[in-house]
Structure formats: C-alpha cells, structure tokens
Design an enzyme around this catalytic site. Structure first.
Site, PDB file in Angstrom:
ATOM      1  N   LYS A 181     -14.097  18.421  10.080  1.00 59.05           N
ATOM      2  CA  LYS A 181     -15.046  18.358  11.203  1.00 59.05           C
ATOM      3  C   LYS A 181     -15.331  19.767  11.709  1.00 59.05           C
ATOM      4  CE  LYS A 181     -13.151  13.915  12.226  1.00 59.05           C
ATOM      5  NZ  LYS A 181     -11.799  14.015  11.673  1.00 59.05           N
ATOM      6  N   GLU A 190      -6.014  -3.197  -1.252  1.00 59.87           N
ATOM      7  CA  GLU A 190      -6.473  -4.330  -0.452  1.00 59.87           C
ATOM      8  C   GLU A 190      -7.634  -5.072  -1.111  1.00 59.87           C
ATOM      9  OE1 GLU A 190      -5.713  -1.344   0.562  1.00 59.87           O
ATOM     10  OE2 GLU A 190      -4.798  -1.318   2.548  1.00 59.87           O
ATOM     11  N   THR A 240       0.857  -1.186   0.000  1.00 57.44           N
ATOM     12  CA  THR A 240       0.000   0.000   0.000  1.00 57.44           C
ATOM     13  C   THR A 240       0.896   1.240   0.000  1.00 57.44           C
ATOM     14  OG1 THR A 240       0.013   0.035   2.390  1.00 57.44           O
ATOM     15  CG2 THR A 240      -1.808  -1.114   1.358  1.00 57.44           C
ATOM     16  N   TRP A 279     -19.759  16.723  10.064  1.00 56.26           N
ATOM     17  CA  TRP A 279     -18.763  16.411   9.041  1.00 56.26           C
ATOM     18  C   TRP A 279     -19.068  17.146   7.744  1.00 56.26           C
ATOM     19  CZ3 TRP A 279     -17.506  10.463   8.926  1.00 56.26           C
ATOM     20  CH2 TRP A 279     -16.877  10.128  10.144  1.00 56.26           C
TER      21      TRP A 279
HETATM   22  P1  AMP Z   1      -4.955   2.670  -3.237  1.00 56.62           P
HETATM   23  O1  AMP Z   1      -4.912   1.488  -2.377  1.00 56.62           O
HETATM   24  O2  AMP Z   1      -3.664   3.412  -3.307  1.00 56.62           O
HETATM   25  O3  AMP Z   1      -5.467   2.320  -4.588  1.00 56.62           O
HETATM   26  O4  AMP Z   1      -5.977   3.703  -2.598  1.00 56.62           O
HETATM   27  C1  AMP Z   1      -7.298   3.340  -2.307  1.00 56.62           C
HETATM   28  C2  AMP Z   1      -8.084   4.536  -1.877  1.00 56.62           C
HETATM   29  O5  AMP Z   1      -8.195   5.483  -2.944  1.00 56.62           O
HETATM   30  C3  AMP Z   1      -9.505   4.245  -1.511  1.00 56.62           C
HETATM   31  O6  AMP Z   1      -9.642   3.718  -0.205  1.00 56.62           O
HETATM   32  C4  AMP Z   1     -10.165   5.604  -1.650  1.00 56.62           C
HETATM   33  O7  AMP Z   1      -9.930   6.432  -0.533  1.00 56.62           O
HETATM   34  C5  AMP Z   1      -9.433   6.178  -2.838  1.00 56.62           C
HETATM   35  N1  AMP Z   1     -10.225   5.984  -4.053  1.00 56.62           N
HETATM   36  C6  AMP Z   1     -10.097   5.046  -4.998  1.00 56.62           C
HETATM   37  N2  AMP Z   1     -10.991   5.225  -5.983  1.00 56.62           N
HETATM   38  C7  AMP Z   1     -11.729   6.305  -5.647  1.00 56.62           C
HETATM   39  C8  AMP Z   1     -12.830   7.004  -6.239  1.00 56.62           C
HETATM   40  N3  AMP Z   1     -13.346   6.647  -7.408  1.00 56.62           N
HETATM   41  N4  AMP Z   1     -13.333   8.065  -5.572  1.00 56.62           N
HETATM   42  C9  AMP Z   1     -12.827   8.467  -4.386  1.00 56.62           C
HETATM   43  N5  AMP Z   1     -11.788   7.860  -3.795  1.00 56.62           N
HETATM   44  C10 AMP Z   1     -11.246   6.791  -4.410  1.00 56.62           C
END
Ligand code: AMP
Length: 550
Positions: free
Chosen positions: A447, A339, A194, A452
């Site tokens: 916040k 994940e 990650t 929120w």
């Molecule tokens: P990653 O593991 O680096 O791909 O990041 C995942 C995170 O990216 C998710 O938990 C979201 O917070 C954000 N994310 C992914 N796709 C979207 C989307 N279409 N809109 C808003 N946030 C997103």
C-alpha cells in the site's frame, strides 16, 4: 445442503449417491489393467494395476473394520505420493470413514494439534516418518494405533510408539471380499487443514458429493484435461488438498498414474518422467524451478512430457515461456485453494482467441483463467459492492459452488460466508471474457500512498531477468508513502546482476511509481510446507529495512 422446493413432477432417473468408492470400482472394471507406478520410500520402483489397487483397497477396508474404525471416524495419513497412500484414499473414504491427510513438513507440535483437533483414531505413516511420529505420538490423545506403511521386514525391532502396526500385515490378514457401502453422498469423505500462516490451521471437510463433482469437472478439457491416453505424475503432494484431486480424477479417466514418492528433486523427477513416459503433471512453481534447472544445466530434453498444470502460487510468465519455447511443454495456469477442493480456475483459450497475435494469446494464458463449470466468481470492493469485469478494476475475490467450503470443521472461525459467497482473501481482476487474474493475496498487497501495488506483477518482471532465479516483493515502511516495494532476489548460480540493473529492468514494463525502491539479494527465500514462498517471514526479516532516500 440447502432446502430447496420440490417440483410436483420429479425426474425419474436413478438417484445413486455420488461416492468415492465408485471411482476405483470404475477404474477396476473398465481400465483394470492400466498401471500405477510408484517410486517407493524403500528406494525401488513398484508397479501394479488399478485392479490390484482396488483389491488391496478392499482388503484395507476390511482391516479398518477389524480395527474398529466406524463411519465418520477420522483416520490420518502422513505419507508421500505412492500406491499405499492411494489405497488408503479409497479404503478409508470408501468405507465411510474420513481420510485426514496431514502435511509431514509441519512442525511436530502442529501435527499433534491437528491430529487432536481432528480426533484421529488411527494414523498411517511412511516408514521414513518414524522419528517424526515418535516425536509427537505421546501428545496425540485420540489415536489408538499407528500403522507403518511397509512390509514386516522394515518394521523396527522396538519403538517408543505403543501400538505400532504393520501395513502389509494388515493387508495380508484381510480378505478382499468387501462390498463398498452405500450411504448419503453428503457424508464427509476427507479432511484437509489449511496451511494457517496466522493462527491455528482450520479444517476443510470435503464430502463424497463435492469430491466426485470436483473430479468430473477438473478432468475436463479446459481444466486439467486428463484422459485415458495420459500418463500422469502428480508432483503436488497427496497431503496438500488431495494432490489437487488427481488421486480421484486420474482413476476416473483410467490414465496410467506415476507417483514420485519423496524424491522431488529435478534429477529424480526427470528420470521418472522419461522412464515412465509421463505426458502430464501438476505442481507448484518452486518444484518446476528445480526440474527446469536440472534439465537446463544438463542439456536434457523431454521425450514425452506435453502438458503441466501450475498453480498454488502465481506461475511466473518466464517459467511458462521456458517450458513452451525450450521444451515444447504447454503450461496451464490454474488457481484454487484448500477451501475449494481446490480447483477454481484454469487458463485455456477459447476459439475466438485463436486468431489473436501470439503475444495477446500469451497475455491471456498468463492469467489464472476462467472458472470451471461449478464455480462462480465475483470481485467486490471493501463495501461489498460488485465491481466491473473490465480486466483492470481489482477487488476482493469471492466464490461459490458445490465443492466450495460452507464452514470450517467444528465451525472454527464461525460463519465464514458473505451472503452465500466464500471470500478467498485474494485480490483479482476479471476481464470481459471472464478470465480472472490474481494481483495479490490481500495481506501481501503493497500500500503506497493510499494506492495498491500488486506484488505478483513486480515478481513476474524480475523473474524474467536472466540472472534471477527467484524473487519476492514486499512492502516496507516509507515515511512519506507508508509502504514502498522492496524486491528480494535470489540470483541464479554463477549469475551477476546489480540493484541498479534490476531496477532499470522495470523501465517501460510497468507504471513508474510501481517500480521497487530497492533490491535486497539473499541466498534463498523461505519456503512453507506447501512449497510456497512465505511472504510473512520475508516481511519479518526486513521489518526494519531502511529504503534509500529518493
Ligand atoms: P492453499 O489453500 O494452501 O492451496 O492456498 C491457496 C492460495 O494460494 C490462494 O488463495 C492464492 O492466494 C494462492 N494461489 C493458488 N494458486 C495461485 C495462482 N495460480 N496464482 C496466484 N496465487 C495462487
């Protein structure tokens, strides 16, 4: 891998394991002549077929065996999207080893940390990463050899790296006589860390079963909708959650594949889109911003591009509108995470939506979408109680399914599940039709006075302003309300707009108390290794910001 009861009457179908090697075998046997085109790091365009790819993947599998790579061993890559990287996807996982893709945009120290944590045995890298590899190789304790992904004539005369091997030499010296081994489908296939904005990165360890199931599901019409009639250009890097599974789901369908290599600027992408007649692509909003700017500034139009999946961070509605209205390109908004292999939701309409007026359809399409089959979702309050699907109540988003993590590699972070569900860290609403909309990452929520405010909504509105190129909204300290929204804006080149005009732009579009208190103009927003805006950096930058008295 739960222990479930067995029926006294078991089905009588073949129980072949779901293995990644079967995907490239299928592509070779049934779509073998279809092309894979790559813009190489060397600068030229390389083209060959799925049949050639399969042959070289078998040669590389033999080469890995010769190097002593065994089942379960981790083999790392540090590479752009290209045909050699694809060969490794199949050679490494197909032979039973674990493909560990590393993000080259990380700091050398982080790369060394990840390689040591994964206990990588070999590391393959694109030739332009030689200086980077030289910077961290001495710190990698387990790596026995480094393979530069090029031909002999590109190898350096000398290098600080002790055991430096040449990719094409390995291929040339190896036979393509190789039978993909059969083994338990729950065996680990690939590993992806990650981005870890806080603390050390943690590894998501995918299995052959989870990857094959994710590939089937993600190719479906209401997900990525890939077919053998498509020409697919994955802009999302193969080092970021396996390019959203496209290196598997595209060969599974037999579609032509086009790899952009390191050239992700608007001009290079546009040229490749046109030259190879790309119909479908996928990437994060920041990349599309570059492409749209190039196309807009040069009055260009796409001759083949029909559909793109945008995810990784929220796709601003203004971007969707620009793609659709100016270029006739359909945008599918999707959501997922490392994940989750990564796909969780995609946004497409259902038959009963088709009679709705266009603005109502658009409002649905702006959401992150419905779960694809295999993924289940729910939203819960801080007390863990499930919240209603009314499209208004927001809560912590939890997911489960066969391609969702059950624990991190080496059990880092301990037990992460909440009663069998994975907490995503996102805050969302779900409407009665099951369409999910992210309001924020829980740590980015603003916040204000105990309530929120979702920063994504505020950013989406700002980005619909004609003078705004990019916007990020953060909470900054307020003596009365704890936090109030500050809008941080990058203006379009040559465009002018004042703070007051931007604040007035919110009138009537959002509850009055959600309106940002102030606007700060900056030259650029900090972008992380996976192309996302780094809110924590912006918060750090503006931590002492004084809002105007109201
Ligand atoms: P990653 O593991 O680096 O791909 O990041 C995942 C995170 O990216 C998710 O938990 C979201 O917070 C954000 N994310 C992914 N796709 C979207 C989307 N279409 N809109 C808003 N946030 C997103």
């Amino acid at each position: 891998m739960g222990n479930y009861p067995k029926s006294p009457v078991m089905g009588q179908m073949m129980s072949e394991p779901l293995l990644i090697s079967s995907i490239i075998e299928h592509a070779d046997r049934y779509c073998g002549a279809n092309e894979i085109v790559s813009r190489r790091v060397e600068g030229d365009i390389h083209r060959y077929t799925y049949r050639d790819c399969h042959k070289r993947a078998r040669q590389m599998a033999n080469a890995l065996g010769g190097l002593g790579v065994k089942m379960g061993d981790r083999v790392a890559t540090l590479a752009w999207n290209g045909y050699r990287h694809l060969e490794l996807y199949y050679a490494i996982s197909g032979s039973g080893a674990v493909m560990h893709t590393i993000n080259p945009r990380l700091h050398p120290e982080q790369i060394a940390y990840i390689a040591n944590h994964a206990e990588d045995q070999y590391l393959f890298f694109d030739l332009n990463f030689l200086p980077l590899v030289e910077a961290f190789a001495a710190h990698c304790k387990t790596v026995k050899g480094y393979v530069m992904m090029c031909a002999r004539d590109r190898m350096p005369a000398e290098s600080k790296i002790a055991n430096l091997l040449c990719y094409e030499d390995l291929i040339e010296a190896s036979s393509d006589n190789y039978e993909w081994p059969l083994f338990d489908e729950n065996s680990a296939s690939s590993l992806c860390y990650t981005s870890g904005t806080t603390g050390n990165p943690k590894g998501a360890l995918y299995s052959h079963r989870s990857t094959v199931l994710h590939s089937y599901a993600s190719a479906m019409p209401d997900a990525l909708n890939v077919s053998a009639r498509d020409v697919v250009l994955p802009v999302v890097p193969m080092f970021h959650v396996n390019a959203w599974g496209l290196p598997y789901s595209v060969p599974l369908t037999g579609a032509k594949m086009v790899f952009p290599g390191p050239a992700l600027d608007g001009k290079s992408l546009f040229e490749l889109f046109e030259q190879e007649q790309v119909t479908f692509s996928a990437g994060v909003p920041t990349v599309w911003l570059g492409l749209l700017t190039h196309v807009g500034q040069n009055n260009l139009t796409f001759s083949s591009f029909k559909r793109t999946v945008i995810g990784g961070s929220a796709c601003p509605p203004a971007m969707m509108k620009a793609f659709r209205e100016q270029y006739d390109v359909e945008v599918v908004h999707a959501w997922g995470m490392t994940e989750m292999s990564p796909l969780g939701t995609a946004c497409t309409l259902q038959a009963h939506h088709l009679t709705l007026p266009p603005e109502k359809q658009q409002a649905i399409l702006e959401k992150q979408g419905h779960a694809i089959f295999g993924v289940d979702m729910k939203i819960v309050g801080d007390d863990g109680k499930e919240l209603p699907w009314d499209g208004k109540t927001y809560g912590n988003l939890l997911v489960k399914g066969p391609w969702i993590i059950s624990s991190y590699f080496k059990n880092e972070g301990g037990d992460v599940l909440e009663e069998g569900w994975f907490p995503t860290g996102d805050v969302a609403t779900i409407d009665p039709d099951g369409y999910m909309q992210i309001t924020d990452r829980s740590k980015d929520v603003i916040k204000s006075g105990g309530e929120w405010i979702g920063s994504i909504d505020l950013e989406n509105i700002a980005m619909a302003h004609p003078a705004v190129q990019q916007a990020a909204c953060i909470g900054v300290f307020h003596p009365k309300w704890d936090e109030r929204p500050l809008l941080v804006v990058v203006k379009k080149p040559g465009a002018e707009v004042t703070k007051e005009e931007l604040i007035r732009f919110y009138d009537g579009k959002i509850a009055k108390w959600w309106t940002p208190d102030d606007v700060a103009f900056v030259d650029a927003l900090p972008i992380g290794a996976t192309g996302k805006v780094l809110k924590n950096r912006i918060r750090e930058q503006f931590k002492d910001y004084k809002l105007p008295a109201t």
